[in-house]
Structure formats: C-alpha cells, structure tokens
Design a protein around this motif. Structure first.
Motif, mmCIF file in Angstrom:
data_model
loop_
_atom_site.group_PDB
_atom_site.id
_atom_site.type_symbol
_atom_site.label_atom_id
_atom_site.label_comp_id
_atom_site.label_asym_id
_atom_site.label_seq_id
_atom_site.Cartn_x
_atom_site.Cartn_y
_atom_site.Cartn_z
ATOM 1 N N LEU A 195 73.555 5.426 3.109
ATOM 2 C CA LEU A 195 73.477 4.791 1.795
ATOM 3 C C LEU A 195 72.649 3.511 1.768
ATOM 4 N N THR A 196 72.545 2.830 2.893
ATOM 5 C CA THR A 196 71.862 1.529 2.853
ATOM 6 C C THR A 196 70.669 1.449 3.798
ATOM 7 N N TYR A 210 67.529 -7.145 -5.468
ATOM 8 C CA TYR A 210 68.276 -7.854 -4.435
ATOM 9 C C TYR A 210 69.780 -7.650 -4.645
ATOM 10 N N THR A 211 70.211 -7.914 -5.869
ATOM 11 C CA THR A 211 71.633 -7.794 -6.190
ATOM 12 C C THR A 211 72.143 -6.387 -5.895
ATOM 13 N N LYS A 212 71.398 -5.394 -6.361
ATOM 14 C CA LYS A 212 71.856 -4.011 -6.193
ATOM 15 C C LYS A 212 71.990 -3.638 -4.723
ATOM 16 N N LYS A 213 71.046 -4.109 -3.932
ATOM 17 C CA LYS A 213 71.113 -3.763 -2.503
ATOM 18 C C LYS A 213 72.370 -4.324 -1.861
ATOM 19 N N GLU A 240 70.653 -15.991 -11.234
ATOM 20 C CA GLU A 240 71.932 -16.576 -10.812
ATOM 21 C C GLU A 240 72.823 -15.526 -10.152
ATOM 22 N N LYS A 241 72.742 -14.321 -10.683
ATOM 23 C CA LYS A 241 73.555 -13.249 -10.112
ATOM 24 C C LYS A 241 73.123 -12.972 -8.666
ATOM 25 N N ALA A 242 71.814 -12.896 -8.463
ATOM 26 C CA ALA A 242 71.302 -12.633 -7.109
ATOM 27 C C ALA A 242 71.717 -13.761 -6.162
ATOM 28 N N ILE A 243 71.668 -14.996 -6.670
ATOM 29 C CA ILE A 243 72.080 -16.136 -5.835
ATOM 30 C C ILE A 243 73.562 -16.016 -5.483
ATOM 31 N N ALA A 244 74.361 -15.604 -6.467
ATOM 32 C CA ALA A 244 75.799 -15.445 -6.203
ATOM 33 C C ALA A 244 76.023 -14.367 -5.141
ATOM 34 N N TYR A 245 75.291 -13.267 -5.254
ATOM 35 C CA TYR A 245 75.424 -12.213 -4.238
ATOM 36 C C TYR A 245 75.012 -12.734 -2.862
#
Ligand code: ADP
Ligand code: MG
Length: 729
Positions: A234-235, A596-599, A685-690
C-alpha cells in the motif's frame, strides 16, 4: 493459524530464473523498433512533410497544423504495419506516473462497416475527461476541461497494441496541469539565454540544448514476499521490520555478481527498453542488498524525462513477469541505503558540451568558467527552491539518512575547478587580461589533468557535484519525475545567464571590451557564490552548522520546504523566464501539500491496522503461552525454586506488556492526531500537522514493534522479516 509468511518464503525460495529468449539480432538492429523515429518518418511521410516536421523537432519551429493530417496518416500506416489497433495521448499529470486513455482507430464507414481512422486533429489534441487529475483548484471539477496536446519533439512509440503519443496536459485556460508543459518552457528559456551568452564566445552558435543522463536506482523483492507485506503493497515501503543481522555492512553487494533471477530480469528489461529507443548502457548492483541501478546514455532533457517515465513503467511490468516487484520508493527499508535518481545535467551547443573542462584557447576557458559560475549562481540563488523541487513525503526519508546528504543544497567542485575559479578571482586582472588589439586574451589558467576529468575526485556526499563535463544533481528521488528538478534547474540557469548578459552588455555599453566585461562580471559572481561551494563531507553534523551560518536553506520539514515555490524570488524567476505564473505555482503547491498529507495518512492507517490486527494478537498469544508456562512451573515447583525457573519468562512477559501498551496507546493517539489534522481547511496547515503530529508517531511506535519482532517466537511472526525480504536466492 496458517502463517502466510512461511508460505511466501517457501514460494520465493523455489523460484528459478525466467528464461529470456535471446534476441535474434544485435541491439543496433532492434534499437527503437517500436519508435516512430526519423528513419520511419522518412519512410512513411511525404518529403516536404518530413522536412517540416524535422524543422519543428530540431529548431522549435511552430507546428504547421496543415501537416498534422499527413503526419497522422504516416503514423497510422506504420502503426498498422506493426499490428497496432489503438492510440493514446500519453501525458504526465501531477501524480507520480503517466496517464493514458486508449481509443481504437476504428470508425463507422457509413456503409455499415468499419474503417481505421486517425486524423491530424486526433493526433494534435484531445480532451481526456480530466476531472480526476490533480489541478490544485485551477480547473473546477465540474468543468473537467483539460486538454492534451501533441509534443512533436518526443517521438511516438508503441506499447503492445497501442500507439502512444507524448503530450502536454493543459487546462482550458492555458495553465499547465503536468510536468512536461513547464519543462518545455524551461528548456526554451535556457536555450535562448545560453545561446545569447555563447554568442560572446562564438557567434555561430544558434542553439543550446539541455542534456539529462539519469541513473535509476531500485529494489527488487520477490512477489510472494511482497504480497505478505500489506505495508509494502500500500505504501511502497516497509513501515516495520527489525534490521537483518547481515545487510550491507560487508559491502559485498555493490558491483557484486548479479543473482541469476535478477540478471534475467535485467536482460529482459534492457531488450524492451532498447526496442523503445531508450539507450540503456549501465547496470549494476547497488550498495544495499537487492538494490540495483540502471543508466542509459544521456539525451536531450525532454526526451530523457519521457524515457525515464517510460522506463519506470516498463520496470514494474517486467519485474512482475519475473516474479518480482520493483520498488521505486526512496526508502523501502529502514537502516539500509535508499534509492535516488542522480540527474546528470549539462548544456551543449551544436559544437559540443559547454561544461567541458577547460579547452585549448583562453576564450574556451573563459566560457567554461562563465557557464560553471553562472550555474552555481543559479543554484545558490535558488537553493531552497531546488530543494523543494526534489522534496516529497517519500524522498524526505532518504535525505539526511546515512546514504544521502542532508536536506541542504550545496555544490562540490573538486580541487581542480575550485583552484581554477580561485585563480580567476585572485589573479591580477592585467595578468589575466592582456588586451592586445581588443580581442586577444591571455587566460593563464591551470589546466585540469585528463584523468581527473574522467574520474573527478568524486565526492559522493554532495547533492550537486561537478563531475568533469556535467553537474550531477544527486538529491533527486528514485520515484520522482525528473522534470520537476530539471525544469527548476534549467529555469534558474536561464535566469542567471539572462541577467549575466544584461550586466555584461551594460559594461560593454560603457566602453569596456567584451572580454574585460565578461571577466568583471564573472569575478563578481565568483565572490558571490562562495557559500554554495562545499567540498567537504556533506554527511557530517558540522556541515549542518556551517550551512546555517552560510545562510543556506536548512529547513527539513517537507510541507514548509514547498513554500519556496511561491517565494518572491521563485515567482520572479519563473515569471521572468515565462515558465510558470504565480497562479500556477500556487496551484501546484496545493497539490504538493495534498499529496504529502495523503501519503502520510495512508501510511498511518495501514500501520495502525498492522499493529492492531497483525502484531498485537500474535504477541498476546505468545505472551499467554509464557504466562501459561509460568503457571505450570509454579504448579510443579514450589517457592523460591519456581520463582528462579520462571524469572526469565516473567521478565519477557513484562517487556511484552510494556511494548504492547505503548503501541496500543500510541496507535490511539495517532488516530486522534489524524482526526484533528483532517479537520484543518488549509492544505498547507494540514500537511504541516501531518508532518508534525502524525509522522513522528509512526517512527516512535515502530521502535516497539521492531523490539517485539526480536522477542516473539519466530514461528509466530506474521510478516516477512528483513532478512527474508532482502536476499534474493
Ligand atoms: P556514475 O559513475 O556517476 O555512476 P554512470 O555511468 O552510472 O556514472 O552514469 C552517468 C550518467 O551521466 C550516464 O547517463 C551518462 O550518459 C551521463 N552523462 C555523461 N556525460 C554527460 C553530460 N555531459 N551531460 C549529461 N549527462 C552526461
Ligand atoms: Mg553518478
């Protein structure tokens, strides 16, 4: 419970090399068999159409739509001779791979039958329903208006029964939705700027071409073992796994004998690549076990990028035929080397390579120094942006690990070129520049020994190293589309050269001789670029400190590194060279953050599942067995004796509990962190949080899982271990 792991190991160990039929002809004969190359164009196209098409390909002449029909006709004839039934526009959306939508050549003939049809219009432009490709908000989904347009500079080719037409992919309002469109603009910009500078030295130069020679690293894993590792499936990487007792410490894999099964795979791959016109040359084992490298001869950058994209997809396909999976992820295994894709880059004119180490005449030498220094200026001015161009959630694992330099862009020049540049900087001007008449120039430069040119004192730790007649951009990730790095580098160099010309011309206007003006500007720039040159060990911690002092971009968080795309200097660079607008850059960044976030999100989900559904149950069962044992010991022995005998098992039971509770608690914490992050509106911001709250937990939890792998009964461990995944028999 049937243990999938053992079945997989058994299956993998039984596999034999797939026999690959020996080609009946020499590579020179089957090379480009499936490519509509010049020889085929000449055969299938009318002479005047052929001439016009070559002019488009070689000189960037505008495509005359009137020839498109004739070209399409010739292509169709050739394709049908090759048994082809379908065609597709082949493009590179802002995901990792390529995209295609196949259409058959057939049309109703109006008499109840069918005929094969392929027109200039179908060749030149298509409107794939593009709503599902990332656009960063440029194109509203409901509009779905993106179109693909033929790139005549990259030849069409055949895969199976389909004619593939390389295309750019653009929104209806003209913004690039792919890598190829801006890359082509960047290549045009560097051609214009570099030709103008070349003309100071040689008025006959009419064109400068950017070259790219990529070196693709990859891992192979047996397919059965791969199928027993959901994380890998999956990754693209293993999210858990203890070090193998033996991995790369013996240095016995690099350039070692290639295992038979792998050798067969490579042979097959090379034949197929050569047939598609990819000039494969080098193959060898890499440093890590199961890691290999493949490199073709360098080509013009746009073509080289297409060939790399094509190569990555052939690699995956051929690997499966040989019972392998090809891993292109930058860091499939922790603790051993990851994979990169060195991008060897140079500029050349119709007369030769511009970055070739000093030639015979003083003017040649000055030209070499000019192009080298201006390239370094481009890299210095945009070091943060260049880092952004190679950054991704996956490549972030490789940079700064043991095998790759940290996420700081610097350049290694080697002693010879460093000496040369220092000489130009420090020598007395009159000494260097003896103006006799106005043109004679004496540049008394130290020469570079031939041997060094071929075998430049290699510094493997530099992200951007001079290697004799080219720069090697080593920070590029193995999975990446090279276009991202190449369009950025070429645009930056175009900007530096364009500005160089403005500055030199201003001095000439003031009455300086051309040579003196060039020398003056070059010397100014030599002083200016000092901070980007670093000939030392890029792996050491001291370098990080030093780089910070020098003002180089030392940011390590991928989502923040992406900000470099929209900095004032980047926008100015891309806009002044007509490569991308601020709007396009902003849209592309949205995609980068989202990707980035999705990964990380996918990694985190599958990791949580594996922990709770695969690891914890097995561990608990093992622990119960130990507890049971302790009970029984106490049943047959008494007091101190029972205690003595069960002491070790008690200790293990406790250790297991500690690891287990850490894992369970922190998987919960990770789920919560995702929930919080998912609520954030802004993609950035979401990507930074991840990055800040989810990704670190993956590592922290992994530590405990890997510890458990060493404690729990080997028979019970459900996932193939590193020692099994990494050694192809
Ligand atoms: P290395 O020793 O760096 O691993 P390889 O032989 O594996 O070297 O790969 C070097 C790559 O650089 C090849 O693709 C080669 O064709 C390419 N190359 C050589 N000269 C140039 C040049 N002037 N410009 C661009 N690429 C080049
Ligand atoms: Mg190399």
């Amino acid at each position: 419970m049937a243990n999938l792991r053992f079945k997989a190991v058994e299956e993998a160990s039984k596999k034999k090399a797939v026999v690959v039929a020996k080609p009946t002809s020499r590579p020179s004969e089957f090379y480009a068999k499936y490519v509509f190359d010049r020889a085929k164009m000449f055969k299938y196209l009318p002479a005047d159409v052929y001439a016009k098409l070559v002019d488009v390909m070689d000189n960037g002449a505008a495509l005359d739509r009137s020839i498109a029909d004739e070209v399409a006709k010739g292509m169709k004839l050739w394709a049908m001779d090759m048994g082809v039934t379908h065609y597709t526009h082949w493009f590179q959306p802002l995901t990792e791979g390529t995209a295609e939508k196949h259409d058959a050549f057939v049309e109703h003939d109006g008499k109840g039958g069918m005929l094969e049809k392929f027109s200039g219009k179908l060749l030149a432009q298509q409107e794939p329903d593009a709503s599902s490709f990332p656009s960063g908000g440029i194109r509203n989904t409901f509009e779905a208006r993106g179109y693909s347009a033929w790139d005549p500079t990259s030849p069409v080719f055949i895969i199976d029964d389909t004619l593939c037409i390389p295309t750019v992919f653009i929104s209806y309002t003209g913004e690039a939705l792919d890598y190829k469109a801006p890359l082509k603009k960047a290549l045009h910009a560097v051609n214009v700027a570099a030709t103008a500078v070349c003309n100071y030295f040689d008025p006959n130069v009419t064109k400068v071409v950017s070259n790219l020679g990529w070196e693709q690293e990859y891992f192979l894993v047996d397919e059965a073992l791969y199928a027993a590792r959901p994380d890998l499936m999956l990754t693209g990487r293993t999210l858990m796994g203890h070090d193998s007792a033996k991995n790369q410490q013996m240095d016995d894999h690099y350039f070692g004998t290639i295992p038979e099964r792998v050798q067969a795979f490579m042979k097959d791959l090379e034949i197929q690549a050569l047939e598609l016109g990819i000039p494969c040359k080098t193959r060898h084992n890499e440093v890590a076990p199961n890691q290999f490298e493949l490199a073709p001869i360098f080509e013009e950058t746009n073509l080289a990028v297409d060939h790399n994209m094509l190569m990555m997809s052939i690699m995956k396909r051929v690997a499966r035929k040989h019972g392998f999976r090809c891993l292109l992820h930058e860091k499939p295994f922790k603790g051993i080397n990851g994979s990169g894709k060195h991008n060897n880059w140079s500029l050349s004119t119709d007369t030769g390579i511009l970055l070739h180490a000093p030639g015979k005449t003083a003017l040649d030498n000055l030209r070499f120094v000019t192009f080298t220094v201006e390239t370094l200026k481009a890299v210095y001015d945009h070091n943060g942006l260049l880092k952004a161009s190679i950054m991704s959630a996956t490549n972030a694992h490789r940079l700064g690990a043991n095998e790759a330099p940290p996420a700081i862009i610097s350049s290694f020049l080697g002693k010879s070129v460093t000496d040369l540049i220092e000489h130009v900087e420090k020598a007395d001007t009159d000494d260097i520049l003896q103006v006799a008449g106005k043109t004679a120039l004496k540049l008394d430069l130290p020469s570079i020994p031939e041997l060094l040119i071929d075998n430049t004192d290699r510094n493997r730790t530099s992200p951007f190293a001079f290697t004799g007649n080219r720069f090697e951009f080593r920070a590029v990730g193995s999975e990446a589309n090279c276009a991202s790095a190449m369009l950025t580098l070429n645009t930056a160099v175009a900007e530096a050269l364009a500005e160089f010309k403005v500055r030199v011309d201003a001095l000439i206007e003031k009455g300086e001789s051309k040579e003196a003006a060039i020398l003056k500007v070059v010397r100014e720039d030599i002083k200016y670029i000092k901070p980007i040159i670093f000939n030392g060990n890029g792996y050491g911690d001291e370098w990080k400190e030093e780089a910070k002092k020098r003002g180089l971009d030392c940011e390590t968080s991928a989502p923040i590194i992406f900000d470099n795309y929209t900095s004032d200097s980047s926008v100015k660079m891309f806009e002044s060279q007509n490569v991308m607008t601020k709007f396009e850059l902003e849209a592309r960044n949205e995609i980068k953050w989202e990707t980035y976030t999705k990964k990380i999100q996918i990694e985190s989900r599958i990791f949580g599942d594996l922990c709770l559904n695969h690891i914890i149950p097995v561990v608990t069962k093992y622990q119960s067995m130990l507890i049971d044992n302790v009970h029984k010991v106490h049943a047959i022995f008494s007091g101190e004796k029972a205690h003595q005998i069960s002491k070790e098992n008690m200790h293990i039971i406790e250790k297991i509990s500690d690891h287990e509770s850490f894992i369970i608690e922190n998987v919960d914490k990770m789920v919560e962190a995702r929930k919080v992050a998912n609520k954030i509106e802004s993609e950035r911001e979401k990507a930074i949080a991840y990055h800040d709250t989810v990704a670190p937990l993956l590592e922290e939890i992994r530590y405990h899982v890997d510890k458990l792998e060493c404690i729990v009964d080997d028979e019970a461990w459900p996932l193939p271990k590193y020692r099994e995944l990494l050694f192809i028999r």
